[in-house]
Design a protein around this motif. Sequence first.
Motif, PDB file in Angstrom:
ATOM      1  N   THR A 114       0.832  -1.198   0.000  1.00  0.00           N
ATOM      2  CA  THR A 114       0.000   0.000   0.000  1.00  0.00           C
ATOM      3  C   THR A 114       0.871   1.254   0.000  1.00  0.00           C
ATOM      4  OG1 THR A 114      -1.627  -1.232   1.276  1.00  0.00           O
ATOM      5  CG2 THR A 114      -1.896   1.165   1.187  1.00  0.00           C
ATOM      6  N   ASN A 115       0.429   2.285  -0.713  1.00  0.00           N
ATOM      7  CA  ASN A 115       1.205   3.518  -0.831  1.00  0.00           C
ATOM      8  C   ASN A 115       1.084   4.438   0.376  1.00  0.00           C
ATOM      9  OD1 ASN A 115       2.015   2.655  -3.333  1.00  0.00           O
ATOM     10  ND2 ASN A 115       0.707   4.061  -4.485  1.00  0.00           N
ATOM     11  N   THR A 116       0.176   4.140   1.280  1.00  0.00           N
ATOM     12  CA  THR A 116      -0.023   5.006   2.449  1.00  0.00           C
ATOM     13  C   THR A 116       0.613   4.411   3.702  1.00  0.00           C
ATOM     14  OG1 THR A 116      -2.209   3.983   2.713  1.00  0.00           O
ATOM     15  CG2 THR A 116      -2.087   6.120   1.565  1.00  0.00           C
ATOM     16  N   SER A 117       0.131   3.254   4.137  1.00  0.00           N
ATOM     17  CA  SER A 117       0.668   2.629   5.335  1.00  0.00           C
ATOM     18  C   SER A 117       0.233   1.176   5.415  1.00  0.00           C
ATOM     19  CB  SER A 117       0.192   3.362   6.590  1.00  0.00           C
ATOM     20  OG  SER A 117       0.660   2.726   7.761  1.00  0.00           O
ATOM     21  N   GLN A 140       7.357   8.683   6.029  1.00  0.00           N
ATOM     22  CA  GLN A 140       8.757   8.329   6.181  1.00  0.00           C
ATOM     23  C   GLN A 140       9.554   8.572   4.905  1.00  0.00           C
ATOM     24  OE1 GLN A 140       7.210   4.440   8.225  1.00  0.00           O
ATOM     25  NE2 GLN A 140       9.421   4.414   8.314  1.00  0.00           N
ATOM     26  N   GLY A 141       8.883   8.898   3.825  1.00  0.00           N
ATOM     27  CA  GLY A 141       9.564   9.098   2.549  1.00  0.00           C
ATOM     28  C   GLY A 141       9.446   7.882   1.653  1.00  0.00           C
ATOM     29  N   ALA A 142      10.191   7.918   0.527  1.00  0.00           N
ATOM     30  CA  ALA A 142      10.181   6.847  -0.473  1.00  0.00           C
ATOM     31  C   ALA A 142       8.813   6.712  -1.138  1.00  0.00           C
ATOM     32  CB  ALA A 142      10.604   5.518   0.148  1.00  0.00           C
ATOM     33  N   ASN A 143       8.042   7.789  -1.111  1.00  0.00           N
ATOM     34  CA  ASN A 143       6.722   7.766  -1.723  1.00  0.00           C
ATOM     35  C   ASN A 143       6.777   8.480  -3.070  1.00  0.00           C
ATOM     36  OD1 ASN A 143       7.248  10.032  -0.099  1.00  0.00           O
ATOM     37  ND2 ASN A 143       5.087  10.596  -0.011  1.00  0.00           N
ATOM     38  N   GLU A 144       7.023   7.700  -4.094  1.00  0.00           N
ATOM     39  CA  GLU A 144       7.057   8.150  -5.492  1.00  0.00           C
ATOM     40  C   GLU A 144       8.148   9.192  -5.733  1.00  0.00           C
ATOM     41  OE1 GLU A 144       3.678   8.823  -8.981  1.00  0.00           O
ATOM     42  OE2 GLU A 144       3.234   9.426  -6.925  1.00  0.00           O
ATOM     43  N   ASN A 153      21.439   1.136  10.183  1.00  0.00           N
ATOM     44  CA  ASN A 153      21.827   1.325  11.588  1.00  0.00           C
ATOM     45  C   ASN A 153      20.627   1.220  12.526  1.00  0.00           C
ATOM     46  OD1 ASN A 153      24.539   1.764  10.830  1.00  0.00           O
ATOM     47  ND2 ASN A 153      24.137   3.949  10.491  1.00  0.00           N
ATOM     48  N   GLY A 154      19.749   0.269  12.249  1.00  0.00           N
ATOM     49  CA  GLY A 154      18.619   0.024  13.122  1.00  0.00           C
ATOM     50  C   GLY A 154      17.417   0.904  12.905  1.00  0.00           C
ATOM     51  N   LEU A 155      17.485   1.849  11.955  1.00  0.00           N
ATOM     52  CA  LEU A 155      16.378   2.756  11.670  1.00  0.00           C
ATOM     53  C   LEU A 155      15.951   2.610  10.212  1.00  0.00           C
ATOM     54  CD1 LEU A 155      17.670   5.990  13.442  1.00  0.00           C
ATOM     55  CD2 LEU A 155      16.103   4.270  14.364  1.00  0.00           C
ATOM     56  N   TRP A 156      14.668   2.827   9.960  1.00  0.00           N
ATOM     57  CA  TRP A 156      14.154   2.807   8.590  1.00  0.00           C
ATOM     58  C   TRP A 156      14.235   4.220   8.008  1.00  0.00           C
ATOM     59  CZ3 TRP A 156      13.046  -1.307   5.633  1.00  0.00           C
ATOM     60  CH2 TRP A 156      12.936  -2.552   6.286  1.00  0.00           C
ATOM     61  N   LYS A 157      14.954   4.340   6.893  1.00  0.00           N
ATOM     62  CA  LYS A 157      15.179   5.634   6.275  1.00  0.00           C
ATOM     63  C   LYS A 157      14.975   5.537   4.765  1.00  0.00           C
ATOM     64  CE  LYS A 157      18.653   6.877   9.755  1.00  0.00           C
ATOM     65  NZ  LYS A 157      20.014   7.414   9.995  1.00  0.00           N
ATOM     66  N   ALA A 158      14.655   6.656   4.145  1.00  0.00           N
ATOM     67  CA  ALA A 158      14.501   6.723   2.694  1.00  0.00           C
ATOM     68  C   ALA A 158      15.845   7.026   2.049  1.00  0.00           C
ATOM     69  CB  ALA A 158      13.492   7.805   2.313  1.00  0.00           C
ATOM     70  N   ALA A 159      16.214   6.247   1.031  1.00  0.00           N
ATOM     71  CA  ALA A 159      17.491   6.439   0.346  1.00  0.00           C
ATOM     72  C   ALA A 159      17.410   5.814  -1.045  1.00  0.00           C
ATOM     73  CB  ALA A 159      18.639   5.829   1.140  1.00  0.00           C
ATOM     74  N   ILE A 160      18.416   6.079  -1.866  1.00  0.00           N
ATOM     75  CA  ILE A 160      18.471   5.513  -3.207  1.00  0.00           C
ATOM     76  C   ILE A 160      18.439   3.988  -3.108  1.00  0.00           C
ATOM     77  CG2 ILE A 160      19.937   5.204  -5.239  1.00  0.00           C
ATOM     78  CD1 ILE A 160      20.915   8.034  -4.865  1.00  0.00           C
ATOM     79  N   PRO A 161      17.611   3.299  -3.894  1.00  0.00           N
ATOM     80  CA  PRO A 161      17.491   1.836  -3.805  1.00  0.00           C
ATOM     81  C   PRO A 161      18.825   1.127  -3.990  1.00  0.00           C
ATOM     82  CG  PRO A 161      15.735   2.750  -5.157  1.00  0.00           C
ATOM     83  CD  PRO A 161      16.685   3.877  -4.893  1.00  0.00           C
ATOM     84  N   VAL A 178      12.756  10.629   8.014  1.00  0.00           N
ATOM     85  CA  VAL A 178      12.278   9.400   8.622  1.00  0.00           C
ATOM     86  C   VAL A 178      12.334   9.464  10.138  1.00  0.00           C
ATOM     87  CG1 VAL A 178      12.719   6.927   8.804  1.00  0.00           C
ATOM     88  CG2 VAL A 178      12.954   8.075   6.611  1.00  0.00           C
ATOM     89  N   GLU A 179      13.330  10.170  10.667  1.00  0.00           N
ATOM     90  CA  GLU A 179      13.472  10.205  12.110  1.00  0.00           C
ATOM     91  C   GLU A 179      12.488  11.170  12.758  1.00  0.00           C
ATOM     92  OE1 GLU A 179      17.454  10.792  13.280  1.00  0.00           O
ATOM     93  OE2 GLU A 179      18.237   9.155  12.080  1.00  0.00           O
ATOM     94  N   ASN A 180      11.673  11.857  11.966  1.00  0.00           N
ATOM     95  CA  ASN A 180      10.623  12.730  12.499  1.00  0.00           C
ATOM     96  C   ASN A 180       9.340  12.443  11.759  1.00  0.00           C
ATOM     97  OD1 ASN A 180      12.034  14.766  14.393  1.00  0.00           O
ATOM     98  ND2 ASN A 180      13.352  14.689  12.589  1.00  0.00           N
TER      99      ASN A 180
END
Length: 208
Positions: A114-117, A140-144, A153-161, A178-180
């Motif tokens: 799902t694109n939302t959550s 959190q980002g990574a949305n289109e 490092n234990g956190l989910w973050k948006a970055a280049i695939p 992502v951290e906020n």
Amino acid sequence: FIFLSGFRLANAEVIINEIMYDLKDSDNNREWIEFYNNGDTDFVIKGGTSGTDSLRVYEKKSSGTEYNRTFATSTNSIITPREYIVVAQNEFEFKKDYPNYSGKILIVSAMDLTNTSQTLGLRFGSSGDIWSLITYNSSQGANEDGNSLQLINGLWKAAIPTPGKQNENINTPPSSNVENSSSSSSSVPIVSSSTQGANESKTKVVEI
């Protein structure tokens, strides 16, 4: 090898490590996730639609409906220690997007990100304990935006695939920290070792 008959101590060693849930343009047949074996022994994935030892990709929608997505193969696949493996909706479409990818690809054609959550996890069979639980959302980002959600490092973050490679904390969209995220927590911690008992859920479960 870690055979599936003894998976209960070994399952947390294979985790969901990257999520591509909302690509630019159409998502149709292009969504994928990545597994990573952070253990010291081979991990055997048994596909198929039957048996309590067949791996499933667990999905829980915001509506509460749960799905256990099966792999489109009846043969076994092996993830070696420190190996990454892509789980895609469609191999042809994935290779169009990532022509230089040379690693293993497993297909879960019914997977629907799902694109939302929504919540993702792994389990054996349709009622086994769930591990590697992660609930993501578009804040959190990574949305289109061309990025994926990655465990760094234990956190989910948006970055280049980085399919098939170590995740890198680069090119995080400035508008999506992502951290906020929208949650009250200041970060999204790793939850790979957590499990959910088979009898805890009271929501609808669909086997696909």
